[in-house]
Scaffold this motif. Structure first.
Motif, short mmCIF file in Angstrom:
data_model
loop_
_atom_site.label_atom_id
_atom_site.label_comp_id
_atom_site.label_asym_id
_atom_site.label_seq_id
_atom_site.Cartn_x
_atom_site.Cartn_y
_atom_site.Cartn_z
N ALA A 191 96.99 -63.93 -42.21
CA ALA A 191 98.04 -63.14 -41.50
C ALA A 191 97.42 -63.13 -40.11
CB ALA A 191 98.63 -61.89 -42.23
N ASN A 192 96.18 -62.93 -39.74
CA ASN A 192 95.64 -62.55 -38.39
C ASN A 192 94.46 -63.64 -38.35
OD1 ASN A 192 95.96 -58.80 -38.25
ND2 ASN A 192 97.30 -60.45 -37.93
N LYS A 193 94.61 -64.31 -36.97
CA LYS A 193 93.39 -65.28 -36.97
C LYS A 193 92.56 -65.06 -35.56
CE LYS A 193 96.33 -68.67 -38.54
NZ LYS A 193 97.20 -69.85 -38.12
N ASP A 194 91.26 -64.43 -35.78
CA ASP A 194 90.54 -64.26 -34.79
C ASP A 194 91.00 -63.38 -33.58
OD1 ASP A 194 88.25 -65.62 -35.73
OD2 ASP A 194 89.06 -67.62 -34.89
N ILE A 195 91.76 -62.13 -33.81
CA ILE A 195 92.31 -61.33 -32.98
C ILE A 195 91.40 -60.70 -32.20
CG2 ILE A 195 93.94 -59.58 -32.62
CD1 ILE A 195 96.00 -61.15 -34.49
N SER A 196 91.58 -60.75 -30.98
CA SER A 196 90.82 -59.68 -30.09
C SER A 196 91.62 -58.79 -29.26
CB SER A 196 89.77 -60.51 -29.26
OG SER A 196 88.83 -60.91 -30.03
N ILE A 197 91.74 -57.56 -29.29
CA ILE A 197 92.47 -56.95 -28.33
C ILE A 197 91.58 -55.64 -27.99
CG2 ILE A 197 93.48 -55.77 -30.41
CD1 ILE A 197 96.04 -55.24 -29.12
N GLY A 235 106.64 -61.60 -39.08
CA GLY A 235 105.74 -62.35 -39.64
C GLY A 235 104.61 -62.96 -38.58
N ALA A 236 104.62 -62.46 -37.43
CA ALA A 236 103.60 -62.84 -36.43
C ALA A 236 102.31 -62.34 -36.92
CB ALA A 236 104.08 -62.68 -34.92
N GLY A 237 102.25 -61.09 -37.51
CA GLY A 237 101.05 -60.50 -37.99
C GLY A 237 100.92 -59.06 -37.36
N SER A 290 102.34 -56.06 -38.12
CA SER A 290 101.99 -55.22 -39.13
C SER A 290 100.65 -55.28 -39.69
CB SER A 290 103.23 -55.14 -40.01
OG SER A 290 104.35 -55.09 -39.16
N THR A 291 100.40 -56.47 -40.01
CA THR A 291 99.04 -56.76 -40.59
C THR A 291 97.99 -56.12 -39.89
OG1 THR A 291 99.93 -58.78 -41.56
CG2 THR A 291 97.46 -58.53 -42.01
N LEU A 292 97.94 -56.45 -38.61
CA LEU A 292 97.10 -56.03 -37.71
C LEU A 292 96.94 -54.31 -37.60
CD1 LEU A 292 94.98 -56.45 -35.35
CD2 LEU A 292 96.66 -56.66 -33.77
N MET A 293 98.07 -53.89 -37.32
CA MET A 293 97.92 -52.19 -37.43
C MET A 293 97.68 -51.85 -38.77
SD MET A 293 98.83 -51.48 -34.59
CE MET A 293 98.38 -52.93 -33.67
N SER A 294 97.98 -52.24 -39.84
CA SER A 294 97.67 -51.69 -41.17
C SER A 294 96.18 -51.92 -41.30
CB SER A 294 98.20 -52.63 -42.18
OG SER A 294 99.70 -52.60 -42.15
N ILE A 295 95.61 -52.96 -40.69
CA ILE A 295 94.01 -52.95 -40.49
C ILE A 295 93.40 -51.63 -39.90
CG2 ILE A 295 91.90 -54.13 -39.99
CD1 ILE A 295 93.65 -56.73 -40.61
N LEU A 296 94.19 -51.35 -38.59
CA LEU A 296 93.34 -50.39 -37.91
C LEU A 296 93.82 -49.15 -38.61
CD1 LEU A 296 94.78 -51.10 -34.27
CD2 LEU A 296 92.36 -51.20 -35.31
N GLU A 323 98.21 -65.11 -34.26
CA GLU A 323 97.49 -65.30 -33.23
C GLU A 323 97.76 -64.51 -32.17
OE1 GLU A 323 95.53 -69.30 -32.70
OE2 GLU A 323 96.93 -69.68 -34.02
N MET A 324 96.79 -63.91 -31.19
CA MET A 324 97.23 -63.20 -30.05
C MET A 324 97.21 -64.37 -28.91
SD MET A 324 97.80 -60.15 -29.58
CE MET A 324 96.79 -58.86 -30.16
#
Lengths: 365, 493
Positions: free
Chosen positions: B3-9, B24-26, B28-34, B201-202
């Motif tokens: 759901a998230n590939k190599d994201i750097s922010i 579905g771009a990911g 919410s997944t990213l934020m759920s990880i945070l 991906e970002m």
């Protein structure tokens, strides 16, 4: 979400693993009471499948379970949990008895359709009341069908003792059905007859049950009503949006379900006992729930699961006959199979999904 | 699936950082990880340069991360104050904690212009106020980084403006804000930096001042997107739908629709704007045949039954009314059914789908389904897949394909693009306009003002079960409609 499973794993692998786990624990129980589980298994297989006699009983029980399993499945497809199979089959027996005793039937080919109709009408009627209470009054069908099992038993008791008991008899049972209502056993049939023992109760109803499996499959997956039943079962709100009436579906499905449960009486009342006795159903209505669970509410799955439970029932009886293992162990084994295939299904599923996911990851890496 | 590939922010303190992307771009997944709901399989999180491990939401709170969810997590029959201290009460007795929170809340309210009555019950508050309570909860837990997930979805334009003023204040006080949204306008209006996500991906992180909505849309979808709806003038004909004095009382005895009247002509799109929960859903249900009502409704001049036995989805369809419901997951589709089964849903009794009196013509239905999937550009175009395995946009196309292909006289459409990706929005709008141009009547209900303004030929605004007024889309604007949506208006119809 975990990776989805291939169909074969869902349909074959998981039930198989559940059964193996159930048998594994049963083996431990047998060990604990000081018997040899391997010998017990051999005895069960031998008793249920090893002879023309065993086969006959296994198929007889399986026929009962096919009807009640189909009955539970079709209701499940509409998200209705009909646990009143026991009572509906009892009443079905009453229907069969009334029809069989009404006329001096000249031949079984006439008696069978008439008795089927009686079984269906009585079984369906017994399911119709809880169905109506659910659809119109919101009384939960699990509670009402369960209670109707007890009411059914009491009603049958009353009818047998006060109305249908022949004068002078001490036994709360009907008179013997007329000779013309005797159904051919599998032994009586040409071609396959020689494979079955004369004294086994398996009879022509087996073919009615097989036909019922096919008919239910067509109903569920090829007909408009089946489509509406499945849609309602998956999402009631969507069904209402589409103009499918919850009241009508609840009624139709429960009538079908009760009718199928009632049909079981063709086998045990007309085919085997040839008279109606008090405890004719012997828990087959409840085993239908396990059969439906294990058969994934699919008619073909129900067919296979019914065979398995027929085997357990007959094999378990043999155990009680020939070893010091009490016959109650049969109930233990059945309970474990139900526990693993029904209640613990998700546990096994998660395990299998994890294994598959691992395989996928390895392949991807 | 990844759901998230190599994201750097990298989010700078004291800024508002937007994250935009399709469903579905990911995001919410990213934020759920945070926030510690999921764990990343690989990668690290640094807060102020320090590597931090966030294994649950408590750890996130300790690290100074606060989250405002799309669906509020408040206890209905508690006061604001009680909700704020929920989970951070100290000691055996409640009173000292409440007193402390009262002081802290007063300070926060002053500092950030976040005024909410601390003794009000949650169930008495408006949606905008509820959101402020959520923000207060996070600030009370000393959040330095505030994540907001689609915060304006439930707000009126006015309330959204208010929220943005609050976010501006927070930024001035040095707080960091991460704003997740799919609305380009919000990104342009308030963020300093924006990151675009596509398929996990970002794809880009740019300064907001150096980009444009068109460029962002292209980054989100991966191709050029037409943001504006293009349509010719309407050619309205005779009245198709006439509604007079319609009233709806729901199962709880609450009057949801309080006597509304309107008419829709052939060849026009009648848009109903309004914040959700002001009677629009009930209106759609009445017309779709699964909600009882009183009043008069005529379709092509003939009255339809609103409460009797002949009031259900089947009879409505027979009268030429098609319905794309607001909630496609619970009403419009059976998620476990295959695409082909869903493509006849509601029309499964139609004679052309039967092969004889007993059985349905499954093979024929599947063949037709394949053609419909092709025509409506549903991806993947395989009729045997279950509806749940399609994306939101493609699910909506399934519903549209089913309803439009029946060639109805009146199409009811609720929230046609809710949860739908930008690429599909364009397609869906085109299909609805094509139906209008074919001389059909369309009733469009949407909470997206942009959508109402660009699609409709006439606009009505609903508030509290009434139509507050009707406007010509050429002669009105967001502001005026926003006021009507908030119930500020002169002419109640």
């Amino acid at each position: 979400m975990m990776g989805r499973l291939p169909a074969w794993a869902d349909v074959v692998l998981i039930p198989l693993m559940s059964i193996i786990a159930a048998f594994g624990i049963s083996a431990l129980v047998i060990l604990y009471i000081g018997e040899n589980p391997w010998e017990a298994l051999k005895l069960m297989v031998d008793g249920a499948l090893g002879s023309a006699y065993g086969w006959g009983y296994t198929l007889y029980y399986a026929t009962n379970f096919m009807f009640t399993g189909l009955a539970v499945s079709i209701a499940f497809r509409a998200s209705l949990f009909n646990i009143g199979g026991e009572g509906q089959a009892m009443l079905g027996g009453l229907g069969v008895a009334v029809v069989a005793l009404a006329l001096p039937w000249p031949h079984w080919t006439l008696a069978l359709p008439a008795a089927m109709l009686g079984a269906i009408v009585f079984g369906a009627a017994w399911a119709a009341i809880p169905a109506w209470l659910q659809a119109r009054r919101g009384s939960h069908i699990v509670i009402t069908t369960m209670m109707f099992n007890f009411i059914g038993a009491a009603l049958l008791n009353y009818v047998l003792v006060n109305i249908l008991r022949p004068a002078g008899s001490m036994d709360p049972a009907t008179a013997r059905f007329p000779k013309g209502a005797h159904l051919p056993t599998l032994h009586d049939l040409p071609l396959i007859g020689s494979y079955f023992d004369k004294n086994t109760p398996a009879n022509i109803t087996l073919f009615v049950a097989l036909a019922a499996c096919v008919a239910v499959w067509y109903l569920l997956f090829r007909s408009r009503l089946g489509y509406a039943i499945r849609a309602f079962g998956k999402s009631e709100s969507a069904a209402v949006y589409a103009g499918i009436s919850p009241f009508r579906i609840t009624m139709y499905v429960m009538l079908l379900s009760g009718g199928l449960s009632g049909m079981m009486a063709i086998n045990n009342v007309m085919g085997e006992a040839e008279r109606l006795v008090l405890n004719a159903v012997e828990g087959a209505g409840f085993i239908g729930i396990a059969v439906a669970l294990m058969g994934r509410n699919h008619p073909f799955g129900v067919f296979l699961a019914a065979l398995l439970f027929g085997f357990l029932y007959q094999g378990g009886a043999e155990l009680g006959l020939w070893t010091t293992i009490p016959i109650e162990l049969r109930t233990v084994v059945q309970a474990l199979v139900i526990l693993f295939t029904g209640a613990l299904d998700n546990m096994m599923r998660m395990l299998v999904e994890r294994i598959f996911a691992l395989g996928h990851r390895r392949r991807a890496a | 699936m990844q759901a998230n590939k190599d994201i750097s922010i990298r989010v700078m303190p004291g800024t508002i950082h937007g994250i935009i992307g399709e469903n579905g771009a990911g995001k919410s997944t990213l934020m759920s990880i945070l926030y510690g709901f999921y764990r990343a399989d690989a990668g690290e999180i640094f807060i102020r340069g320090k590597p931090t491990i966030i294994h649950d939401s408590q750890a996130a709170i300790r690290a100074g991360i606060g989250m405002v969810f799309q669906h509020f997590k408040l206890v209905q029959n508690f006061t604001v104050l009680e909700n704020v201290i929920l989970g951070v009460e100290e000691g055996m007795l409640l009173h000292p904690s409440l007193a402390r929170a009262r002081v802290a809340l007063a300070q926060l309210a002053e500092e950030y212009a976040l005024e909410v009555d601390p003794d009000a019950l949650i169930e008495e508050l408006s949606v905008g106020q509820l959101q402020r309570v959520e923000i207060l909860k996070a600030l009370y837990r000393h959040a330095e980084v505030l994540i907001l997930d689609e915060p304006t979805g439930v707000l009126t334009p006015d309330e959204a403006d208010h929220l943005f003023r609050i976010l501006g204040n927070l930024r001035e006080q040095g707080k960091t804000i991460i704003l997740i949204t799919h609305k380009l306008r919000e990104i342009m209006e308030i963020t300093d930096t924006v990151s675009v996500m596509r398929r996990g991906e970002m794809t880009a992180t740019v300064k907001t001042s150096e980009t444009s909505p068109e460029a962002l849309a292209e980054l989100m979808v991966g191709r050029k997107v037409l943001l504006d709806v293009t349509k010719g003038p309407a050619n309205p004909g005779a009245n198709v739908l006439e509604v007079e004095n319609l009233r709806v009382i729901d199962a709880d005895g609450v009057e949801r629709v309080k006597g509304i009247s309107f008419a829709i002509r052939a060849g026009e799109i009648f848009g109903i704007a309004g914040v959700s929960g002001n009677g629009q859903s009930e209106l759609l249900k009445v017309l779709g045949g699964f909600q009882k009502a009183t009043g008069t409704v005529r379709i092509n001049g003939q009255e339809i039954d609103l409460s009797g036995h002949h009031s259900d989805g089947q009879t409505r369809r027979a009268r030429g009314i098609a319905h794309v419901p607001e909630d496609r997951q619970h009403l419009g589709l059976i998620m476990d059914f295959t695409a082909w089964e869903n493509l006849i849903f509601g029309y499964h009794n139609a004679p052309e789908y039967q092969s004889n009196a007993l059985l349905m013509d499954n093979a024929g239905i599947i063949a037709e389904a394949a053609r419909k999937l092709e025509r409506f550009d549903v991806r993947p175009p395989s009729p045997m897949l279950p509806a749940k395995s399609f994306s939101g946009g493609n699910q909506q196309k399934l519903v549209l394909a089913r309803e439009i292909e029946r060639n109805p006289d009146l199409l009811l459409v609720g929230q046609p693009t809710r949860g739908v990706d930008i690429g599909a929005i364009e397609f869906i709008h085109k299909q609805i306009i094509a139906l209008r141009d074919a001389g059909k009547a369309v009733l469009l209900v949407s909470v997206e003002l942009d959508e109402i303004l660009s699609m409709s030929d006439r606009i009505a605004v609903m508030f509290d079960g009434r139509i507050m007024g009707e406007r010509d889309p050429e002669k009105t604007d967001q502001r005026e409609l926003g006021l009507l949506m908030a119930g500020v208006g002169t002419e109640a119809a």
